[in-house]
Structures are given as structure tokens and as C-alpha cells.
Motif scaffolding. Structure first.
Motif, PDB file in Angstrom:
ATOM      1  N   ARG A 330       0.826  -1.208   0.000  1.00 12.14           N
ATOM      2  CA  ARG A 330       0.000   0.000   0.000  1.00 12.14           C
ATOM      3  C   ARG A 330       0.865   1.264   0.000  1.00 12.14           C
ATOM      4  NH1 ARG A 330      -1.288   4.259  -0.208  1.00 12.14           N
ATOM      5  NH2 ARG A 330      -2.775   5.450   1.004  1.00 12.14           N
ATOM      6  N   HIS A 379      -7.243   5.895   2.179  1.00  7.45           N
ATOM      7  CA  HIS A 379      -7.551   5.645   3.584  1.00  7.45           C
ATOM      8  C   HIS A 379      -9.067   5.533   3.699  1.00  7.45           C
ATOM      9  CE1 HIS A 379      -3.466   7.221   3.648  1.00  7.45           C
ATOM     10  NE2 HIS A 379      -3.922   8.287   3.018  1.00  7.45           N
ATOM     11  N   HIS A 386      -7.900   8.350  -2.647  1.00  8.50           N
ATOM     12  CA  HIS A 386      -6.956   8.963  -3.591  1.00  8.50           C
ATOM     13  C   HIS A 386      -7.242   8.358  -4.954  1.00  8.50           C
ATOM     14  CE1 HIS A 386      -4.867  10.728  -0.309  1.00  8.50           C
ATOM     15  NE2 HIS A 386      -4.316   9.614   0.131  1.00  8.50           N
ATOM     16  N   GLU A 425      -6.394  15.474   2.904  1.00  9.34           N
ATOM     17  CA  GLU A 425      -5.142  15.540   3.663  1.00  9.34           C
ATOM     18  C   GLU A 425      -3.992  16.165   2.894  1.00  9.34           C
ATOM     19  OE1 GLU A 425      -3.827  11.572   4.608  1.00  9.34           O
ATOM     20  OE2 GLU A 425      -3.637  11.019   2.505  1.00  9.34           O
ATOM     21  N   HIS A 426      -4.095  16.325   1.581  1.00  6.60           N
ATOM     22  CA  HIS A 426      -2.962  16.888   0.825  1.00  6.60           C
ATOM     23  C   HIS A 426      -2.960  18.408   0.846  1.00  6.60           C
ATOM     24  CE1 HIS A 426      -2.637  12.988  -1.799  1.00  6.60           C
ATOM     25  NE2 HIS A 426      -2.301  12.795  -0.544  1.00  6.60           N
TER      26      HIS A 426
HETATM   27 ZN    ZN Z   1      -2.855   9.521   1.667  1.00  7.82          ZN
END
Ligand code: ZN
Ligand code: MLT
Length: 473
Positions: A330, A379, A386, A425-426
Motif C-alpha cells: 500500500r 484511507h 486517492h 489531507e494533501h
Molecule cells: Zn494519503
């Protein structure tokens, strides 16, 4: 894009050298190329210079200097970001915190440490581990990402289902605001009900309000002998059903997923399939398993999920080494596809909305990208997917970005209907800036602009990132 710092001259850099030191103000082509970009690789780096202050006092002086001369600054951590927030492509001055990388304090009673913003994530994790504790914010770029950058993007990663995001671990912050003031926020307190908590404004601010110079981080006890299971799943909805089954019975610390096409990229880099059966999707679950006590429960859950038709095969780690190898299937995806210049989507919805969203966007992506390779991973236990679109070799980067951008509008419109976020989260940076309104309405963006004006009235802090502030910079 308008070039920034048009009034800067050789004197400007000499002025910086006078208080930061001649070796720590760099204007050579190599430094500018390295420090002017992040992992997006979409924007040709073009900063005016790179400065590497060595102390809080130097950072503060730098911000005062930049205000006097209206110089645009881009705070810079490990530059592992994926949204262009740390990119300097318009003549800005990059402020790298890499020399300020020390751990300053540790307190076993408070279970916390204080470090400078440039401390590497893995250094902090190792420091905690050596003292019998654990810093649980974790992701594949741990070896080069810096704590200041993690805070500035509210980094998430692979353990959020159990431990939350970076925000949940920051108990104190020292920042230099865009005005040049030093704020010492929350000072490691667990409880503090004395009004607005400015610390949280800086978490996720992407360098637009000021520069984070120090952080106090909470630590916790380490995971107890975690085991890892990889499960072969025939369809995406099955993954959510498995998640619901596992989280009720096991002490989960991660629940991730990836698709068969994504797996193939890491296999090409030399990793091995976890089992012979090929399935369209895979789930990876990590759970605490001290002395193997949870193994029987895990196997019973496996059987139960197989009977329901939610999974077709699986593997469970028998040792720490095997757990690491399963994790790599992963964790290595992102790096293994970087050569294909992926267009990255980093979307989030509430967990309960994942199946409905998948239903809607699955079809959309198939229709819109029949000629592109589309990879799914992420996630999923946090509702964070993603979706990476790989650039066909022969296609111009600009054409590719344009086509992906057009689809993004439709993808984000669907996401908006499900109450989701364009970035889990990015961060927003440059890549997601055109789409911010799908997640925040105009009234809210107006409040963001007003906050920016308070902390950075001259618009010198990372201008043009997240939103256009309409300030002088
Ligand atoms: Zn990520
Ligand atoms: C990941 O989950 O692997 C990281 O967020 C990086 C990526 O999305 O490529």
C-alpha cells in the motif's frame, strides 16, 4: 501568473545575508530548482532565492524585513506536499526551516516533546519510540517530511482511523505571524478554555498566515504487537462491509485499500503478490494483536466475510517483518507511480457516504477517462480516497492537466452533493485552489480572507495559495 517581488535587487539579498549569514541565502540555480518545488512536479520552480534561517529570531527578523520591502515568502518544510502549497514558481523567497530541526524538550510526565519546525517526522517518531512512547501520525514520506510542514497541511496518513490527524497531536505552537509577531500558542496545555484557540488556525494554514517555528506534540503508548491482514475484495462496497465487521471486533489502527491496477505498479518495482488470487480491490487492516490473542477473532471474521462474498482471499502477517512487507504493498504505491506524473485527487466524505459516492463517481470516471489509467487507493476507513489519473506518455502535460481539470469539476460537483471535501489531507495549495468553492461557500471564503488580512495584512505569506486573498502581495 504575475511575477512577485519585482522590486527585489541584489541589495535585497545582501540585506538578508547580513542577518541570516552569507551561506544561508542562496540564489544559485540548483538551490532554486530544489527548494522551489514540491512532489507535484507540475510547476517549474522559479524562486528569487532560498533562505535558511537558523533561529526563531532570524525568522522574525526575516518577516519584518519582508514586510518593509513587500517581499513574498514561501515557507518550506520537506516539500513532500502533493498540492503545490510549498512551490515557489513566481519569484518568491523560499524560507526553508531545515536548519531548525532539533528536538528541544521531552517530558515523560506530560508525555510530550517540543521540537523545531524543521524536525523530520521519522526523527520525532524514533525519539518517542526510544523513550517507550509513540508519535502516531505516520505516512510514507516520514523520512523527509518535516513537522512544520505536517502541521501546515494538517497531515493525515495511515493511522487516522485510530489516532486522528496532525491537529489532534499538536498541544503547542510557536509561530511568527505575517505581521512579524511571535505567538506562543497553548504551551502544551491539554485543557485551555480561555477563548479562541489560534493554534488551530495555523494547523492547515499552508503557510498563508505565518511561519511555524516550534511545536509541542503529544505522544501516546506504542501499538501492542500489531498484525496486518491484506484481503482480496471483489467489489468496492464489500470493502465498507468488511470495515464495519472488523472495526466492531478488532482494535484497528489502520484500514486502507488499493486497486489491482495500483498493486501492479508496486509489483513492477519488485514486491510480491500477497496471495495468488487476483481481485479488483484489496483492503489492508492493521490491528493490535498482543501475544497473538486477536488472531482467532481475526480468522473468524475472515471466514464470516468470505461467506458473505465480501472477500475472496487473504493473508495475515506472522511476524513484524511480514507486516512491514504487507504494508509496502500500500505505502509504496505513491512513489511507484510518480514517474507517470499522476493527476491526484484526494477527496473525502463521511464514512457512511462512501458507498453512495463510489457508485456515482465510479461510472463518471469510467466514462470520462476511457483512455487513461485510473488508480484507486487510500484511507477508506477515514472516508478518504486517492484517485490518481496517470498521464499517457505521449500527452503534453498541459493538455493532460486541462482534461483532468474538466473532469474534476464534475467529480467535485458530485462530491459537493455528498457533503465532501476536495482535499482530505494533501491540502489546497495551487492544484485545488480553483475548486475550493465546492467545499467552502463564498461566505466562508470571505471569512478566510478576513482572517488572512489580520495575520498578514501585506499579503507576503505564501501568496496565491489556497485562495486569492485580494491583498497587495
Ligand atoms: Zn494519503
Ligand atoms: C498516500 O496515501 O499514499 C499519500 O497520501 C500519497 C498519495 O496520495 O499519493
Amino acid at each position: 501568473m504575475t511575477r512577485l517581488n519585482p522590486g527585489a535587487t541584489a541589495d535585497t539579498l545582501d540585506g538578508l545575508r547580513a542577518f541570516i549569514g552569507p551561506d544561508h541565502v542562496r540564489a544559485d540555480a540548483e538551490s532554486k530548482a530544489i527548494y522551489g518545488r514540491d512532489w507535484t512536479r507540475l510547476y517549474p520552480p522559479d524562486p528569487l532565492a532560498v533562505v535558511l534561517p537558523g533561529s526563531v529570531e532570524q525568522v522574525q527578523r526575516l518577516v519584518h524585513y519582508a514586510n518593509e520591502r513587500r517581499l513574498a515568502l514561501v515557507p518550506s518544510g520537506g516539500r513532500t506536499g502533493l498540492s503545490g502549497a510549498a512551490v515557489a514558481c513566481r519569484g518568491e523567497i523560499v524560507v526553508s526551516l531545515e536548519r531548525m530541526n532539533r528536538i528541544l524538550d521531552f517530558d515523560p510526565v506530560d508525555r510530550s516533546l517540543t521540537c523545531q519546525a524543521g524536525a523530520i517526522t521519522e526523527t520525532v517518531q524514533t525519539f518517542a519510540r526510544e523513550r517507550g512512547l509513540y508519535y502516531p501520525v505516520d505516512f510514507a514520506s516520514r523520512g523527509s517530511s518535516q513537522i512544520g510542514g505536517n502541521i501546515a497541511t494538517n497531515a493525515g496518513g495511515i493511522k487516522v482511523v485510530r489516532y486522528g490527524l496532525t491537529r489532534d497531536w499538536v498541544t503547542g505552537l510557536k509561530v511568527i505571524t505575517g505581521r512579524g509577531d511571535l505567538l506562543d500558542l497553548n504551551r502544551g496545555l491539554i485543557k485551555n478554555a480561555s477563548g479562541y484557540d489560534l493554534r488551530h488556525l495555523f494547523v492547515g494554514s499552508e503557510g498563508t498566515l505565518g511561519i511555524i517555528v516550534e511545536a509541542t506534540l503529544k505522544l501516546t503508548r506504542p501499538l501492542r504487537e500489531p498484525s496486518v491482514m491484506v484481503l482480496g475484495v471483489p467489489d468496492l462496497n464489500g470493502i465498507m462491509a468488511i470495515y464495519a465487521a472488523l472495526r466492531g471486533k478488532l482494535d484497528l489502527s489502520a484500514f486502507e485499500f488499493f486497486s489491482e491496477p495500483a498493486l501492479r505498479h508496486v509489483l513492477k518495482k519488485g514486491l510480491h503478490r500477497p496471495f495468488d488470487t487476483e481481485t479488483p480491490y484489496y483492503a489492508l487492516a492493521e490491528f493490535e494483536n498482543p501475544a497473538g490473542q486477536a488472531t482467532d477473532e481475526a480468522l473468524a471474521l475472515f471466514e464470516g466475510c468470505a461467506e458473505q462474498g465480501w472477500l475472496a482471499d487473504g493473508a495475515i502477517s506472522q511476524s513484524e517483518q511480514q507486516a512491514k512487507e504487507l504494508w509496502r504493498l500500500r505505502e509504496d504505491i505513491s512513489e511507484s507511480i510518480s514517474e507517470h506524473q499522476p493527476y491526484k485527487n484526494d477527496i473525502a466524505v463521511r464514512i457512511s457516504r462512501v458507498p453512495a459516492l463510489l457508485e456515482e463517481i465510479g461510472g463518471l470516471l469510467e466514462r470520462e477517462y476511457p483512455d487513461f489509467e485510473v488508480l484507486w487507493y487510500g484511507h477508506i476507513g477515514d472516508g478518504n480516497l486517492h484517485i490518481n489519473i496517470l498521464k499517457p506518455k505521449e500527452m503534453e502535460t498541459a493538455t493532460f492537466a486541462e482534461r483532468c481539470g474538466a473532469v474534476s469539476e464534475r467529480l467535485f460537483a458530485a462530491l459537493q452533493r455528498h457533503g465532501g471535501s476536495i482535499s482530505a489531507e494533501h491540502g489546497v495549495g495551487l492544484t485545488k485552489k480553483p475548486y475550493l468553492h465546492y467545499t467552502r461557500d463564498d461566505t466562508e471564503i470571505g471569512y478566510l480572507r478576513a482572517i488572512k488580512r489580520v495575520f498578514d495584512p501585506n499579503g507576503i505569506m505564501n501568496p496565491g495559495k489556497i485562495f486569492d486573498a485580494g491583498l497587495p502581495g
